[in-house]
Design a protein around this motif. Sequence first.
Motif, PDB file in Angstrom:
ATOM      1  N   PHE A  27       0.818  -1.206   0.000  1.00  0.00           N
ATOM      2  CA  PHE A  27       0.000   0.000   0.000  1.00  0.00           C
ATOM      3  C   PHE A  27       0.857   1.263   0.000  1.00  0.00           C
ATOM      4  N   VAL A  28       2.013   1.192   0.638  1.00  0.00           N
ATOM      5  CA  VAL A  28       2.947   2.318   0.565  1.00  0.00           C
ATOM      6  C   VAL A  28       3.444   2.497  -0.864  1.00  0.00           C
ATOM      7  N   THR A  29       3.874   1.402  -1.479  1.00  0.00           N
ATOM      8  CA  THR A  29       4.376   1.482  -2.853  1.00  0.00           C
ATOM      9  C   THR A  29       3.272   1.871  -3.820  1.00  0.00           C
ATOM     10  N   LYS A  30       2.065   1.380  -3.594  1.00  0.00           N
ATOM     11  CA  LYS A  30       0.908   1.784  -4.401  1.00  0.00           C
ATOM     12  C   LYS A  30       0.751   3.298  -4.385  1.00  0.00           C
ATOM     13  N   ARG A  34       1.325   5.972  -7.411  1.00  0.00           N
ATOM     14  CA  ARG A  34       0.236   6.861  -7.846  1.00  0.00           C
ATOM     15  C   ARG A  34       0.693   8.306  -7.899  1.00  0.00           C
ATOM     16  N   LEU A  35       1.462   8.740  -6.919  1.00  0.00           N
ATOM     17  CA  LEU A  35       1.985  10.108  -6.916  1.00  0.00           C
ATOM     18  C   LEU A  35       2.969  10.320  -8.066  1.00  0.00           C
ATOM     19  N   ILE A  83      -5.666   8.874  -2.236  1.00  0.00           N
ATOM     20  CA  ILE A  83      -5.758   9.046  -3.688  1.00  0.00           C
ATOM     21  C   ILE A  83      -7.074   9.709  -4.064  1.00  0.00           C
ATOM     22  N   GLN A  84      -8.179   9.240  -3.488  1.00  0.00           N
ATOM     23  CA  GLN A  84      -9.483   9.806  -3.822  1.00  0.00           C
ATOM     24  C   GLN A  84      -9.576  11.266  -3.404  1.00  0.00           C
ATOM     25  N   ALA A 216      -1.227   1.114 -10.190  1.00  0.00           N
ATOM     26  CA  ALA A 216      -0.534   1.514  -8.964  1.00  0.00           C
ATOM     27  C   ALA A 216      -0.636   0.401  -7.923  1.00  0.00           C
ATOM     28  N   THR A 217      -1.839  -0.170  -7.789  1.00  0.00           N
ATOM     29  CA  THR A 217      -2.042  -1.258  -6.830  1.00  0.00           C
ATOM     30  C   THR A 217      -1.224  -2.487  -7.214  1.00  0.00           C
TER      31      THR A 217
END
Length: 264
Positions: A27-30, A34-35, A83-84, A216-217
């Motif tokens: 989840f950190v890497t996701k 995304r950023l 993200i949202q 990203a996920t």
Amino acid sequence: MSISQNQPEITLYRGFPGTGIYTWSPFVTKLEARLRFAGLSYRTESGSIRAAPRGKVPYVTVSDQDESGINQARTISDSSLIIQTFVDESIIRDLNGDLDVREKVLDSGIRALLEDKLYFLQGHEKWIDNYYAMRAHILASLPYPVQVIVGHLIYRKQYQVLHGQGTLRYSDEERTTFKKQIWEEINTLLEDSKLNSDREGTFWVLGGQRPTEADATLFGFIVGALICTACPETQAIVRGLPVVVEYARRIHDKYFPDYELWAD
């Protein structure tokens, strides 16, 4: 990454010290992916579970100016909610905004398959099958006697969660089969996407010309599998799927050139 003057100041708390390296958390890497897909600058800090609003990482602080020009800082947690929020506030673009209905459902399905099923299967592998390796890494900053106490508490909580969720009720063989099925299905999608992409560039799980939220996920889960020594079975499965590894390698080369690459 340095902070741009054209955006809010973002600090991403990853739960672990160090820069230029991936963490074990998908989840950190996701969130980092995304950023970076959005070209958004941020800085990283370790932070802590105790300081996290929902008791988990990642979380971010966002500092920007209000209408009177006064700097305001706020904290947001949970990778999906972060993200949202950024999408809603037009800080980053909605990657799925141009998808048709079928593509949106497929994208959501991929994310759910990873976050709501594979996550628990891998959680069992990490916290039940390879507990000591997981405890030593996650609690490395604590004195050993504290690691034993806290580790036992985490183990009990994980056991309860996995039993209630259902993963613990399967046999070892069944859990292995489920993991293989998920990764092989992802591999099939990526093989098809690669055939229809630029041979030298990145390719995306839905086969389009740019990433969607699922990418990203997926990148986060692949990287987590490749670097986490507490999930050897998953790591072997992923490494046995060359297109999956290549997909992640191309994303790494383009978006994370400053990060240490996982070992071959």
